[in-house]
Design a protein around this motif. Structure first.
Motif, mmCIF file in Angstrom:
data_model
loop_
_atom_site.group_PDB
_atom_site.id
_atom_site.type_symbol
_atom_site.label_atom_id
_atom_site.label_comp_id
_atom_site.label_asym_id
_atom_site.label_seq_id
_atom_site.Cartn_x
_atom_site.Cartn_y
_atom_site.Cartn_z
ATOM 1 N N LEU A 59 0.846 -1.191 0.000
ATOM 2 C CA LEU A 59 0.000 0.000 0.000
ATOM 3 C C LEU A 59 0.880 1.239 0.000
ATOM 4 C CD1 LEU A 59 -2.647 -1.200 2.560
ATOM 5 C CD2 LEU A 59 -3.073 -0.676 0.154
ATOM 6 N N THR A 95 -6.977 7.105 0.825
ATOM 7 C CA THR A 95 -7.396 6.020 -0.057
ATOM 8 C C THR A 95 -6.999 4.672 0.542
ATOM 9 O OG1 THR A 95 -7.074 7.509 -1.944
ATOM 10 C CG2 THR A 95 -7.318 5.160 -2.420
ATOM 11 N N CYS A 96 -5.787 4.571 1.057
ATOM 12 C CA CYS A 96 -5.319 3.322 1.673
ATOM 13 C C CYS A 96 -6.163 2.970 2.892
ATOM 14 C CB CYS A 96 -3.848 3.434 2.072
ATOM 15 S SG CYS A 96 -2.725 3.456 0.658
ATOM 16 N N TYR A 98 -9.259 3.773 3.543
ATOM 17 C CA TYR A 98 -10.573 3.305 3.102
ATOM 18 C C TYR A 98 -10.481 1.903 2.513
ATOM 19 C CZ TYR A 98 -14.933 2.865 0.590
ATOM 20 O OH TYR A 98 -16.135 2.397 0.120
ATOM 21 N N PHE A 99 -9.493 1.665 1.647
ATOM 22 C CA PHE A 99 -9.360 0.360 1.014
ATOM 23 C C PHE A 99 -9.160 -0.739 2.058
ATOM 24 C CE2 PHE A 99 -7.080 -2.962 -1.364
ATOM 25 C CZ PHE A 99 -8.028 -3.205 -2.337
ATOM 26 N N LEU A 101 -12.206 -2.246 3.581
ATOM 27 C CA LEU A 101 -12.990 -3.147 2.733
ATOM 28 C C LEU A 101 -12.526 -4.597 2.822
ATOM 29 C CD1 LEU A 101 -13.124 -1.027 -0.554
ATOM 30 C CD2 LEU A 101 -14.850 -1.138 1.266
ATOM 31 N N TYR A 161 -11.677 -8.443 0.541
ATOM 32 C CA TYR A 161 -12.552 -7.946 -0.512
ATOM 33 C C TYR A 161 -12.654 -8.975 -1.624
ATOM 34 C CZ TYR A 161 -14.470 -4.405 -3.725
ATOM 35 O OH TYR A 161 -15.265 -3.683 -4.582
ATOM 36 N N VAL A 193 -17.324 7.553 -1.512
ATOM 37 C CA VAL A 193 -16.120 7.209 -0.769
ATOM 38 C C VAL A 193 -15.688 8.421 0.056
ATOM 39 C CG1 VAL A 193 -15.334 5.418 -2.377
ATOM 40 C CG2 VAL A 193 -14.637 7.785 -2.737
ATOM 41 N N PHE A 230 -7.565 4.161 -7.642
ATOM 42 C CA PHE A 230 -8.937 4.236 -7.143
ATOM 43 C C PHE A 230 -9.495 5.588 -7.557
ATOM 44 C CE2 PHE A 230 -11.346 2.090 -3.509
ATOM 45 C CZ PHE A 230 -12.563 2.654 -3.839
ATOM 46 N N ILE A 284 -12.117 1.018 -9.335
ATOM 47 C CA ILE A 284 -10.732 0.620 -9.063
ATOM 48 C C ILE A 284 -10.180 0.045 -10.358
ATOM 49 C CG2 ILE A 284 -9.257 -0.954 -7.739
ATOM 50 C CD1 ILE A 284 -11.462 -0.927 -5.556
#
Length: 138
Positions: free
Chosen positions: A17, A25-26, A28-29, A32, A35, A58, A76, A86
């Motif tokens: 990451l 962004t990291c 938030y990802f 998930l 995934y 987001v 993203f 993505i």
């Protein structure tokens, strides 16, 4: 250092990451994960696979954005002119939609398994959507 494992059938990729370049962004990802999704071959952007997310809101905006991710870079797009999505580049990419050029946040870089990326891309192109599992290694 690797943070993420991406598994698509018999293909396994390890990635890091980009926390310093795209922290929101990291974050938030990571929320998930794990995934489960499908990679679909891109329509407009060249040699890439994408995950269309529709109008999913987001909690981040543009950071470390690029229109030209290198093979192994994942971006993203937080939405706006086109749907949230993505994208993983496996070859030459000029990130776009039917409305024109876009830019997405480069937040993840594959560091092991780069040689397998063309296989993933060709499978998505010729065989259709590829089941994918993205997991944290920590």
């Amino acid at each position: 250092m690797t943070d993420i494992r991406i598994t698509a059938g018999d293909l396994v990729f390890l990635a890091r990451l980009e926390h310093a370049l795209a922290p929101e962004t990291c974050r938030y990802f990571l929320s998930l994960l794990p995934y489960k999704t499908q990679f679909v071959h891109v329509r407009w952007s060249g040699e890439g696979c994408w995950v269309p997310l529709g109008d999913v809101p987001v909690p981040f905006t543009f950071e470390n954005a690029t229109s030209y991710p290198a093979p192994g870079q994942m971006i993203f797009y937080p939405g706006g002119y086109s749907e949230t999505e993505i994208l993983l580049a496996y070859g030459a990419v000029s990130f776009a939609s039917k409305l024109g050029q876009l830019a997405g946040n480069h937040f993840l870089t594959i560091v092991e398994g780069l040689d397998q990326l063309p296989t993933l891309g060709k499978r998505a192109l010729w065989q259709g959507a590829q089941d994918v599992l993205i997991e944290s290694l920590s």
